[in-house]
Scaffold this active site. Sequence first.
Site, PDB file in Angstrom:
ATOM      1  N   MET A  32       0.840  -1.204   0.000  1.00 42.97           N
ATOM      2  CA  MET A  32       0.000   0.000   0.000  1.00 42.97           C
ATOM      3  C   MET A  32       0.874   1.252   0.000  1.00 42.97           C
ATOM      4  SD  MET A  32      -3.376  -0.966   2.142  1.00 42.97           S
ATOM      5  CE  MET A  32      -2.699  -0.739   3.773  1.00 42.97           C
ATOM      6  N   GLY A  33       2.166   1.090  -0.314  1.00 42.49           N
ATOM      7  CA  GLY A  33       3.048   2.250  -0.398  1.00 42.49           C
ATOM      8  C   GLY A  33       3.518   2.741   0.954  1.00 42.49           C
ATOM      9  N   GLY A  41      10.976  -2.874   5.628  1.00 43.07           N
ATOM     10  CA  GLY A  41      10.205  -4.120   5.607  1.00 43.07           C
ATOM     11  C   GLY A  41       9.736  -4.445   4.194  1.00 43.07           C
ATOM     12  N   HIS A  42       9.157  -3.442   3.537  1.00 47.72           N
ATOM     13  CA  HIS A  42       8.733  -3.639   2.142  1.00 47.72           C
ATOM     14  C   HIS A  42       9.954  -3.897   1.245  1.00 47.72           C
ATOM     15  CE1 HIS A  42       5.538  -0.706   3.621  1.00 47.72           C
ATOM     16  NE2 HIS A  42       4.788  -1.693   3.186  1.00 47.72           N
ATOM     17  N   GLY A  69       4.858 -10.347   3.809  1.00 46.40           N
ATOM     18  CA  GLY A  69       5.594 -10.312   5.064  1.00 46.40           C
ATOM     19  C   GLY A  69       4.915 -11.133   6.153  1.00 46.40           C
TER      20      GLY A  69
END
Length: 282
Positions: free
Chosen positions: A30-31, A36-37, A148
């Site tokens: 979701m940007g 983490g992303h 994740g």
Amino acid sequence: MKTETTIQGLSASLNPARAARKIIGFVPTMGNLHEGHLNLVREARKLCDVVVVSIFVNPIQFGPNEDFDSYPRTLEQDQHLLAEVGCDIVFAPTVEQMYGNKPRLTNIAVSDITNDLCGLQRPGHFDGVAVVVTKLFNIVQPNFAFFGQKDFQQLAVIRQFVRDLNIPLEVIGVPITRAEDGLALSSRNGYLSAENRAIAPTIYKTLQTAEAELLAGTALAEVLANMNTTLTAAGFVVDYIEARTPELQKIEQFDQDVVLFVAAKLGATRLIDNLQVKYPAA
Ligand code: AMP
């Protein structure tokens, strides 16, 4: 790195890779990206020839009193970060591009494991996730999709419907990325006041203490009660503290691998975290 905002544009960008039978990796987000992303993208980069990252704040997974309108939208900054970690294509569609202007009549409801944990506090949330992820899978048609373990229940729900519906891709779970003080990275951490940001790592510390207690033989119910006491004393309003098997089945005693789950509010910010505790081999 290219950015596509339409399904047609994305297909045009991906068709040569598909024709050449390249391995396509997909990371839905979701940007408002953080490490983490980016670690999901790095994993995708290792396994795949072409890496697609979607950035889409999905309205149908937010409840009426949740933060859809205020959710941080930082596309330009996200594009810079993604270019640095080797993303090939950013897919950043509008809500209209994803949902059109005719009503959607189809839902994807994964039973049992969505009526638990976050699903109890956020009715309809996982249906909304299942619909958007399925749509994105059909649009991108990846070979591998990366999620994740921070959102452990979400990962379990996605694995379930991919298996149930024979969606032809492999789901890869990636470990939680944490700040140095142990707080699981999340776009929502930005909502925390400085004072609450200093308290927030207590969640992970509590999970680590719980792990040590379990391994020392303390009964599971007592360990969960201790977690509640610690978090409440630190200023959290606990949504739930629960133990499940990795397949999200209820578990009364620590007699197999267990996942400890926490959802708790600090001020208006709801934080989630989890820790898997391996049952010691005999
Ligand atoms: P979101 O943008 O919050 O929807 O998250 C997109 C993906 O990034 C999901 O698969 C999340 O589980 C994953 N993710 C978010 N935060 C973390 C983290 N701290 N560690 C690992 N994965 C994460």
